[in-house]
Design a protein around this motif. Sequence first.
Motif, mmCIF file in Angstrom:
data_model
loop_
_atom_site.group_PDB
_atom_site.id
_atom_site.type_symbol
_atom_site.label_atom_id
_atom_site.label_comp_id
_atom_site.label_asym_id
_atom_site.label_seq_id
_atom_site.Cartn_x
_atom_site.Cartn_y
_atom_site.Cartn_z
ATOM 1 N N GLN A 19 0.838 -1.201 0.000
ATOM 2 C CA GLN A 19 0.000 0.000 0.000
ATOM 3 C C GLN A 19 0.874 1.252 0.000
ATOM 4 O OE1 GLN A 19 -3.730 -0.559 0.155
ATOM 5 N NE2 GLN A 19 -2.597 -2.333 -0.620
ATOM 6 N N GLN A 20 0.428 2.275 -0.738
ATOM 7 C CA GLN A 20 1.184 3.519 -0.814
ATOM 8 C C GLN A 20 1.206 4.248 0.525
ATOM 9 O OE1 GLN A 20 0.198 5.883 -4.205
ATOM 10 N NE2 GLN A 20 1.420 7.643 -3.585
ATOM 11 N N MET A 21 0.131 4.086 1.304
ATOM 12 C CA MET A 21 0.066 4.746 2.607
ATOM 13 C C MET A 21 -0.542 3.794 3.624
ATOM 14 S SD MET A 21 0.397 7.314 4.707
ATOM 15 C CE MET A 21 0.736 8.779 3.707
ATOM 16 N N THR A 22 0.161 3.556 4.726
ATOM 17 C CA THR A 22 -0.361 2.804 5.856
ATOM 18 C C THR A 22 -0.013 3.571 7.126
ATOM 19 O OG1 THR A 22 1.672 1.498 6.089
ATOM 20 C CG2 THR A 22 -0.083 0.569 4.685
ATOM 21 N N ALA B 76 -5.316 -1.212 7.661
ATOM 22 C CA ALA B 76 -4.035 -0.649 7.224
ATOM 23 C C ALA B 76 -3.800 0.754 7.752
ATOM 24 C CB ALA B 76 -3.965 -0.646 5.694
ATOM 25 N N LEU B 77 -4.880 1.469 8.092
ATOM 26 C CA LEU B 77 -4.770 2.858 8.537
ATOM 27 C C LEU B 77 -5.121 3.048 10.009
ATOM 28 C CD1 LEU B 77 -6.425 4.519 5.410
ATOM 29 C CD2 LEU B 77 -3.987 4.458 5.958
ATOM 30 N N CYS B 78 -5.519 1.983 10.684
ATOM 31 C CA CYS B 78 -5.917 2.102 12.088
ATOM 32 C C CYS B 78 -5.093 1.214 13.015
ATOM 33 C CB CYS B 78 -7.403 1.760 12.238
ATOM 34 S SG CYS B 78 -8.494 2.898 11.351
ATOM 35 N N ILE B 79 -4.215 0.391 12.464
ATOM 36 C CA ILE B 79 -3.293 -0.414 13.252
ATOM 37 C C ILE B 79 -1.876 -0.089 12.780
ATOM 38 C CG2 ILE B 79 -2.527 -2.751 13.829
ATOM 39 C CD1 ILE B 79 -5.330 -3.749 13.361
ATOM 40 N N PHE B 80 -0.977 0.163 13.719
ATOM 41 C CA PHE B 80 0.414 0.449 13.336
ATOM 42 C C PHE B 80 1.020 -0.777 12.650
ATOM 43 C CE2 PHE B 80 0.113 3.824 16.577
ATOM 44 C CZ PHE B 80 0.689 4.875 15.854
ATOM 45 N N GLN B 81 1.375 -0.600 11.383
ATOM 46 C CA GLN B 81 1.901 -1.709 10.603
ATOM 47 C C GLN B 81 3.367 -1.997 10.893
ATOM 48 O OE1 GLN B 81 -0.287 -3.564 8.663
ATOM 49 N NE2 GLN B 81 -1.730 -2.209 9.732
ATOM 50 N N ASP B 82 4.017 -1.116 11.651
ATOM 51 C CA ASP B 82 5.419 -1.338 12.006
ATOM 52 C C ASP B 82 5.578 -1.666 13.492
ATOM 53 O OD1 ASP B 82 4.685 1.137 12.942
ATOM 54 O OD2 ASP B 82 6.503 2.177 12.273
ATOM 55 N N SER B 83 4.497 -2.108 14.138
ATOM 56 C CA SER B 83 4.548 -2.436 15.563
ATOM 57 C C SER B 83 3.850 -3.764 15.821
ATOM 58 C CB SER B 83 3.876 -1.332 16.394
ATOM 59 O OG SER B 83 3.727 -1.743 17.735
ATOM 60 N N THR C 142 4.103 7.987 9.789
ATOM 61 C CA THR C 142 2.992 8.589 9.036
ATOM 62 C C THR C 142 1.852 9.040 9.939
ATOM 63 O OG1 THR C 142 1.906 6.436 8.694
ATOM 64 C CG2 THR C 142 3.494 7.162 7.016
ATOM 65 N N LEU C 143 1.941 8.798 11.236
ATOM 66 C CA LEU C 143 0.840 9.110 12.143
ATOM 67 C C LEU C 143 0.440 10.584 12.070
ATOM 68 C CD1 LEU C 143 -1.130 8.434 14.397
ATOM 69 C CD2 LEU C 143 0.730 8.786 16.038
ATOM 70 N N LYS C 144 1.411 11.507 12.176
ATOM 71 C CA LYS C 144 1.096 12.935 12.190
ATOM 72 C C LYS C 144 0.453 13.368 10.879
ATOM 73 C CE LYS C 144 4.526 14.417 15.608
ATOM 74 N NZ LYS C 144 5.692 15.295 15.877
ATOM 75 N N THR C 145 0.930 12.826 9.768
ATOM 76 C CA THR C 145 0.349 13.163 8.461
ATOM 77 C C THR C 145 -1.110 12.734 8.393
ATOM 78 O OG1 THR C 145 2.496 12.897 7.388
ATOM 79 C CG2 THR C 145 0.554 12.805 5.977
ATOM 80 N N LEU C 146 -1.393 11.529 8.872
ATOM 81 C CA LEU C 146 -2.762 11.034 8.832
ATOM 82 C C LEU C 146 -3.659 11.782 9.813
ATOM 83 C CD1 LEU C 146 -2.019 7.220 8.523
ATOM 84 C CD2 LEU C 146 -3.183 8.636 6.836
#
Length: 651
Positions: A229-232, A273-280, A237-241
């Motif tokens: 995905q282009q954005m997760t 993809a946008l509500c769970i941290f994909q790097d944690s 990316t938290l602050k951007t979202l």
Amino acid sequence: MDRNVVSLLGTPMSENDTPQFNLCRRCLDITWGPGIWQHLLTRGEPIEVASGYIRLWEPAEYAVAAADLRTAAETGCWWCALLWEQIAQNLKEGRDPLPSYVIQMRLWAQPKWYSPPRIQSISINFLHERGQAIMLGAFTTSHSVASDLFIQAQRPRIGSHSFNVHRCQMWLDECLSSHRNCSKGSTSYLPTRILDLSLEDEISIHVQSSHSKTTARYIALSYRWGGPQQMTLTSSTLKTLQKGIKLDIFPRTLKDAVTVTKQLGFRYLWVDALCIFQDSLQDKATEILKMDSFLETDGNVLPMAPQASTYPTEKQLLKMCTVPYVDTKGQRDIITLEQNPTTFDPWKEPLHQRAWVLQERLLSRRAIIFPSVGGLIWQCKEGKQVDGTVYPSSLSDEGLEPLISHTSQQPQPHQINDSWRNIIEDYSGREMTDSTDKLIAISALAEHYHECYGSTLGAYCAGLWDNFLLRDLNWVHSKDSLMARPKFYRAPTWSWAAVDGKHTAEVFEDGNGHVLAEVQKCQTIPTSSKMPFGAVRSGCLEIKGFLIQGVWSEDSQSMEFRDGRILADLRSVHIKDYPDTSDDKPSDMEIFHCLPLRTRSEFMQDLAGLLLKPTDNGMYHRVGSFEAWVGLKVDPRTWFDQQEPQVITII
């Protein structure tokens, strides 16, 4: 006006226009006249057939000459052209005179699990003639007379997208207000993070961290990622979202989900993809643990799988024809027939192949489904509804729901276990981007079963249940679909989660035979203490039983028992082996340790058990399963009269 384009006399129940029919006068007066409809709708009783469809009443019949069909077809009658095309395929060239035929028509409704089942197709048979029946889809675009019996779709237009907001909202309101089975549960709290769609800019989304006790209605998106995905959501990316982001960079599925969510009047949308941290890994563990609670709350969650939902193309419209309809009270309307209708089968849907979707689908109270064939399906605990030309197949009920929700009547233990095994069979054949999620992606369902039926099932053991281990250890892979053994550990070898590919639950389906082994201990250690139903770090199974030496023969392409400790003649025993992976396929004269678990039944003395290989530390790995036909006159329990059982540890 051309004789083949005839206006319907009476009161059309459509959108204030007079319908046009590409039908000859004979078809209007006889084939689709009041007499035929009176016969189709009043003779006989509905009958449920084995395939799951409901066949409606008695068929109607009428006679027609092939020459008349050919003439009418040449002058533009859609119905006669359809029949003539079928007849001409079987006629010998130059045959004269052309024969006559008896045409039989029958109405068919949706499968029984639709509430209520509506007419969705019409079959056409040529009596006393060879050849397949013609099956036509049947639907109405009106909102009055025909909609009482036929499936309903919006008026076809070329190249438009469709989403019937009004009908979907009507189903939702009815479900929330009157469905008892759909309204049980606790108050609906927002997940930890949710997409907020309330910004003035309609093409922006916002991520907010919800307070622990914030209540609101929201929709959860169940979809197939389809690659990176282009954005997760990540720590970077938290602050951007949180500031809000344009939808342009997101895939069409997400854009459609935002549109549908807003049209239904919802403010919040949950997307993994946008509500769970994909790097944690820790956040994944925490949020997955909550999935059961926020998918099965107070009826405010709507998982959905948006796919292309469009009106027919111009080419498809040519395969449709509008015909007059007259109900039993003489009220007139119209229906549309569709040639070569596309059947909806959820088992073949792209989304159905994704492993994560299964628990999202089964735990939710209600779902809006956008099939790849078009149309719209509403599904909740009390039934299904369709909008558009959705023609369900006889297999369109997944058959996994009955034991998912709390019921007033406690099911029998074997029903609970069978329900879980059916789910796992389905799940094991689905695709997964990260195979280490094998146990994680089913963990919310496992937790749900533990909460509902834990006293019956016992402890959870890496995808199996302690009280049913001897029955469930006999999972089997087909030799035609074996895959390589995974490189990374994810479960003990006795668990189906240790390997890839679809399996069946056991060798012997009836499973009422004599027990030849006893589980002493089963223990698994979870990777995270926060996810007791998720991934495991290790596991061991101790079974008290007997081992038989088996040898694979390349010449006979089978295994043979060769064990001097057994005094019986083992040469007549036929053994069928089932390797767990392609790496476990036997070589000539390779030795295995066979652990019998039970016989097929009380009267059929056939064995089922596990194929084991020893490890360096005195334990065993499972490498497959076996079944052995020993015959009716042989009791394999007597083989071990001269032996003491031993405790076998499998890891």
